[in-house]
Design a protein around this motif. Sequence first.
Motif, PDB file in Angstrom:
ATOM      1  N   LEU A 292       0.817  -1.211   0.000  1.00  0.00           N
ATOM      2  CA  LEU A 292       0.000   0.000   0.000  1.00  0.00           C
ATOM      3  C   LEU A 292       0.848   1.259   0.000  1.00  0.00           C
ATOM      4  N   THR A 293       2.127   1.134   0.397  1.00  0.00           N
ATOM      5  CA  THR A 293       3.004   2.305   0.346  1.00  0.00           C
ATOM      6  C   THR A 293       3.277   2.728  -1.098  1.00  0.00           C
ATOM      7  N   SER A 294       3.010   1.834  -2.048  1.00  0.00           N
ATOM      8  CA  SER A 294       3.171   2.175  -3.461  1.00  0.00           C
ATOM      9  C   SER A 294       2.032   3.059  -3.957  1.00  0.00           C
ATOM     10  N   ARG A 295       0.976   3.135  -3.157  1.00  0.00           N
ATOM     11  CA  ARG A 295      -0.160   4.007  -3.430  1.00  0.00           C
ATOM     12  C   ARG A 295      -0.724   3.771  -4.833  1.00  0.00           C
ATOM     13  N   THR A 296      -0.530   4.700  -5.767  1.00  0.00           N
ATOM     14  CA  THR A 296      -1.148   4.565  -7.087  1.00  0.00           C
ATOM     15  C   THR A 296      -0.399   3.600  -7.993  1.00  0.00           C
ATOM     16  N   ASN A 297       0.739   3.091  -7.541  1.00  0.00           N
ATOM     17  CA  ASN A 297       1.520   2.173  -8.375  1.00  0.00           C
ATOM     18  C   ASN A 297       1.602   0.776  -7.767  1.00  0.00           C
ATOM     19  N   GLY A 298       0.612   0.425  -6.969  1.00  0.00           N
ATOM     20  CA  GLY A 298       0.611  -0.878  -6.328  1.00  0.00           C
ATOM     21  C   GLY A 298      -0.579  -1.715  -6.728  1.00  0.00           C
ATOM     22  N   GLY A 299      -0.666  -2.904  -6.120  1.00  0.00           N
ATOM     23  CA  GLY A 299      -1.728  -3.837  -6.455  1.00  0.00           C
ATOM     24  C   GLY A 299      -2.951  -3.688  -5.583  1.00  0.00           C
ATOM     25  N   SER A 300      -3.858  -4.659  -5.716  1.00  0.00           N
ATOM     26  CA  SER A 300      -5.131  -4.641  -4.999  1.00  0.00           C
ATOM     27  C   SER A 300      -5.214  -5.835  -4.060  1.00  0.00           C
TER      28      SER A 300
END
Length: 522
Positions: A292-300
């Motif tokens: 979740l620290t990747s925010r807009t560049n992470g998975g679900s």
Amino acid sequence: MAVAALTLILFSALICCSVTEKLHNGSPPNIIIMLMDDMGWGDLGVFGHPAKETPNLDAMAAQGMLLTNFYTANPLCSPSRAALLTGRLPVRNGFYTTNGHARNAYTPQEIVGGISKDEILLPAMLKKNGYVSKIVGKWHLGHRPAYLPLENGFDEWFGAPNCHFGPYNSSITPNIPVYNNSEMLGRYYEEFPINVKTGESNLTQIFLKEGLEFIHRQTKAQQPFFLYWAPDATHTPLYASRSFLGKSQRGRYGDAVMELDYSVGQILSSLQSLGIEKNTFVFFTSDNGAALTSRTNGGSNGPFLCGKETTFEGGMREPAIAWWPGNIKEGTVSQQLANVMDLFSTCLSLAGISAPDDRVLDGLDLTPVLLNLSHSLENRPIFYYRGNEMMAVRVGQFKAHYWTWTNSMEEFKQGVNFCAGQDVPGVTTHNQTEYTLQPIIFHLGRDPGEKFPLSVLTKEYLDALRSVSAVVEYHEKTLVPGVPQLNMCDQAVMNWAPAGCEKLGKCLDAPKSKPWKCSWPH
């Protein structure tokens, strides 16, 4: 419920014998484990992602078994991989630290340790029945020569020992070496380039080619094989080849998922074209939840709370698909509680190899579940660990949190709150500075998002507490922790360059004026 959980291993041993007899009238099957990096439970179409951009994985599930309650052993890359390959909790195999309470630890950023020589890894066990083993992709169990794959049972290796090597921030290019067996060929961004601006890289295609070549070679040699295919495109730095860049609705992360999905399809198609699909067991999963620290560049992580580095469901419940045509019934959905450590015991069972009897194994043999045979695995517990601390345990539908945490407002402002924007019920009294014998309990069957803790005044809570407490008491009484391998921080002997790196002369040295700290905040 508790009695069944405590006697589970004895029942499993009896079942294993009958399963092994059923399986080994013919030759042992080839084994392929596909381990993704930071891919969340909700990233696949078959698990409900609305983009529907994983047709090959969705088809794999339709042709095999979808496991909806499959867990990792730790919400971080290194310990979860150590657990998979040893069949043991990180707190047993030594892949943890005591530098800080419940502190996640991993290699090689802040330590010089790695997988203990006292551990027996899956490829070493499979050699007993003639298997040839190869790892393609990320290793992450130690970067020094003694810790690398060829020293731990693998016959071949193509990939990287770690995510990034040495100090890593926006102004320093991460140092990620690429090895072919014991020879360092180059590194990410250089000989294996990743375009920082666009994310373009052919690495996934290279990993695919390496895997396919190994499959074809071993099939021609008529030798059973174990392929551990562990690409890292969904871990930052995110990347995809030109054919997939810009194709996803989900941005660069989605592009990487689409290419990995394509690669899975290519591997399964290759098995079918070679005519070995009925003699090849394939398992797909991820090392931990989406970051979740990747925010807009992470998975679900789908409907689950939080993500990577946490012991909420989003951090440890993983996508999982088992595929074995002619053996696993098509279109099966299993609710069985299972764990990545089970792959160790399951693969040994499939290979007709007895498990080592000189150590405690936390993984159980899932072959009766996969083959739809009778079993006594229904009530096995799932333990959620961070570092040296058992944070939570699941028994049946009930999950009890003994330790949880929230980040301070100051950390939140700094952007390090792993659950930013998500409410975490009840954690203000269950943080990393307080332990309680009255845990927060959720019923995951009706509340998978961990939003509504059971009231401590209800009969349901008290019944659940009794069942869970018996399991926890037995686990803690019998647990003998391994020697922590990730406490090693000898700055005087710290060697920042892996073997072979000196050939290129491009590796980062440890800062002379400010040695790298051994204790990270998470």
